[in-house]
Scaffold this motif. Structure first.
Motif, PDB file in Angstrom:
ATOM      1  N   ARG A   1     -10.255 -16.612  19.316  1.00 18.33           N
ATOM      2  CA  ARG A   1     -11.388 -17.538  19.348  1.00 18.33           C
ATOM      3  C   ARG A   1     -10.897 -18.984  19.425  1.00 18.33           C
ATOM      4  O   ARG A   1     -11.473 -19.808  20.141  1.00 18.33           O
ATOM      5  CB  ARG A   1     -12.285 -17.344  18.121  1.00 18.33           C
ATOM      6  N   ARG A   2      -9.824 -19.275  18.685  1.00 17.49           N
ATOM      7  CA  ARG A   2      -9.294 -20.641  18.745  1.00 17.49           C
ATOM      8  C   ARG A   2      -8.690 -20.937  20.110  1.00 17.49           C
ATOM      9  O   ARG A   2      -8.817 -22.056  20.621  1.00 17.49           O
ATOM     10  CB  ARG A   2      -8.264 -20.847  17.628  1.00 17.49           C
ATOM     11  N   ALA A   3      -8.016 -19.950  20.706  1.00 12.05           N
ATOM     12  CA  ALA A   3      -7.458 -20.150  22.046  1.00 12.05           C
ATOM     13  C   ALA A   3      -8.580 -20.412  23.046  1.00 12.05           C
ATOM     14  O   ALA A   3      -8.488 -21.326  23.883  1.00 12.05           O
ATOM     15  CB  ALA A   3      -6.642 -18.928  22.462  1.00 12.05           C
ATOM     16  N   ASP A   4      -9.644 -19.608  22.988  1.00 11.09           N
ATOM     17  CA  ASP A   4     -10.787 -19.818  23.882  1.00 11.09           C
ATOM     18  C   ASP A   4     -11.429 -21.180  23.635  1.00 11.09           C
ATOM     19  O   ASP A   4     -11.883 -21.849  24.568  1.00 11.09           O
ATOM     20  CB  ASP A   4     -11.828 -18.719  23.677  1.00 11.09           C
ATOM     21  N   ALA A   5     -11.476 -21.581  22.362  1.00 12.87           N
ATOM     22  CA  ALA A   5     -12.100 -22.855  22.021  1.00 12.87           C
ATOM     23  C   ALA A   5     -11.308 -24.027  22.593  1.00 12.87           C
ATOM     24  O   ALA A   5     -11.884 -25.018  23.037  1.00 12.87           O
ATOM     25  CB  ALA A   5     -12.220 -22.992  20.503  1.00 12.87           C
ATOM     26  N   LEU A   6      -9.979 -23.926  22.585  1.00 15.65           N
ATOM     27  CA  LEU A   6      -9.162 -25.002  23.146  1.00 15.65           C
ATOM     28  C   LEU A   6      -9.408 -25.144  24.642  1.00 15.65           C
ATOM     29  O   LEU A   6      -9.533 -26.262  25.166  1.00 15.65           O
ATOM     30  CB  LEU A   6      -7.685 -24.724  22.879  1.00 15.65           C
ATOM     31  N   VAL A   7      -9.509 -24.014  25.346  1.00 14.74           N
ATOM     32  CA  VAL A   7      -9.811 -24.055  26.778  1.00 14.74           C
ATOM     33  C   VAL A   7     -11.208 -24.616  27.003  1.00 14.74           C
ATOM     34  O   VAL A   7     -11.445 -25.416  27.923  1.00 14.74           O
ATOM     35  CB  VAL A   7      -9.686 -22.641  27.389  1.00 14.74           C
TER      36      VAL A   7
END
Length: 441
Positions: free
Chosen positions: A250-256
């Motif tokens: 979720r954090r990776a998706d949020a950064l993108v």
């Protein structure tokens, strides 16, 4: 060539090797839980002592320039060439040895197993931050205090505890020294900041960076705020094929998503948040070559036609990707641009992502064509809905998907969006609506 060991150290290490051979070959299948934990605890302690001895031996070899005299290379080079340590691992051992040699009480505690190697590293880092004008007695007092605290705290806690060390040994200078330490740490953090992107050769990129704490906190808060909303809706979770996202995903998706929002915001005043696109027809290899030349992707990176099209879309190009035979792999369409007035109408009607249970706001929404351009769809209010990036991927038609196997969006008789689940979720495919639209008529 075997070397005759003239010291107890060599003989003891040889005996350790034989003892380890026996331990590895031992049958532990009948051990009770208590016995397993006892053996594990012994292994933790003795492994730590061996690691501390290794660090000490590295320090002694470095001080004696043993590798330079014997084979003409540095200790770091000898560890790398002879024992297959990476340069970073070898350098770390040499640096750790140099620090440990400066603090004899800590070194003795580590060799006795009272202080773990990780604790010793944390303590040496703390002691290295003491003011330069501290006397030998003050440094020794600080060393004693940290070794005592190692009986209670692990390495991370010891590192934090070091901030209060001056209050114990020199309270009269603690506040001023702490302010200087914080200034020094901030300056080092600013100088050491950096961000790298490294292709792993398997379809992923390793993102690694260092930021000053305050800057990192700003980024973390923004990422966490978006990540909290990247959960699956109750309707979507009825799909047995729905992916379960871990917190790190979720954090990776949020950064993108954060980067995508920044890109959208750049054009938003002139284009209503939807970038203008030019449609071209180009084969896969040519498009890949052009994207490499434009710096959008590195040479040699494996990427699918769909990923390439999406990448080019983000670069304000909407391509029709063809294979070597001229067969469409992933097709866009001209005049796909959603003009500002149409986007305003979409926002007024949809008020955010239309997927039931999703709370992403209009600023996070893509304009999705219900009937794709390749199928003759138009850019109109009657053929567009707002969906977030995740649900856009979920409802995007796939040319090879069997009927009823994909989530779909349509407009109901009253002109409001409704979602049709795949047959694996609901065999009847009864339409669902977001709560902001009310129930299906």
């Amino acid at each position: 060539m075997e070397i005759e060991f003239a010291t107890q150290t060599g003989e003891a290490l040889a005996a350790v090797g034989r003892a380890l051979d026996a331990a590895v070959a031992d049958d532990r299948s009948l051990l009770s839980p208590a016995q397993r934990l006892a053996v594990l605890g012994m292994a933790v302690v003795e492994a730590g002592r061996l690691q501390s001895l290794l660090v000490s031996l590295v320090g002694e070899a470095e001080a004696a320039e043993a590798s330079v005299v014997e084979v003409g290379v540095t200790t770091r080079g000898w560890l790398t060439d002879t024992h297959r340590l990476s340069p970073a691992e070898a350098s770390g051992l040499v640096k750790q040895a140099g620090r440990l040699q400066r603090f004899p009480l800590l070194r003795e505690a580590a060799l006795d197993g009272e202080v773990r190697p990780q604790q010793a590293s944390a303590i040496t880092r703390v002691l290295d931050t003491l003011p330069d004008d501290f006397s030998h007695a003050q440094v020794a007092a600080a060393e004693v205090e940290m070794v005592v605290q190692a009986a209670t705290f692990h390495s991370v806690e010891l590192g934090r505890l070091g901030r209060h060390l001056l209050d114990c040994i020199a309270p009269e200078v603690g506040e001023a020294a702490e302010a200087k330490r914080l200034e020094r740490e901030l300056e080092m953090a600013r100088k050491g900041r950096g961000l790298t992107f490294t292709d792993d050769g398997h379809g992923s990129t390793l993102v690694k960076g260092h930021l000053p704490t305050a800057d990192a906190e700003l980024l973390r808060v923004q990422v966490e705020a978006i990540a909290r909303h990247r959960h699956r809706s109750a309707l979507e979770m009825r799909d047995p094929l729905a992916s379960i996202l871990t917190p790190t995903q979720r954090r990776a998706d949020a950064l993108v998503e954060l980067a995508r929002l920044a890109a959208l915001h750049q054009d938003a005043p002139a284009h209503g948040g939807d970038r203008p696109r030019i449609s071209v027809v180009i084969d896969y290899d040519s498009l890949l070559s052009d994207c490499v030349g434009a710096g959008l992707v590195e040479r040699g990176v494996g990427i699918t036609a769909e990923q390439l099209r999406l990448l080019a879309c983000d670069a304000d190009i909407l391509p029709a990707v063809l294979d070597g035979e001229g067969v469409p792999l992933d097709v866009g369409r001209t005049k796909r641009l959603v003009p500002p007035d149409l986007r305003v109408a979409l926002v007024q009607r949809d008020r955010g992502c239309v997927f039931p249970g999703c709370d992403r706001p209009p600023t996070h929404g893509d304009a999705h064509h219900i009937v794709p351009w390749v199928a003759g769809g138009e850019t109109s209010l009657a053929n567009c809905v707002l969906v977030c990036r995740h649900h856009h991927n979920l409802v995007e038609p796939h040319p090879n998907a069997p009927p009823g196997s994909r989530w779909e969006i349509r407009l109901g008789p009253d002109g409001l969006p409704e979602v049709l689940p795949p047959t694996r979720v609901d065999p009847a495919r009864a339409p669902r609506r977001h709560v902001r639209f009310g129930t299906v008529a």
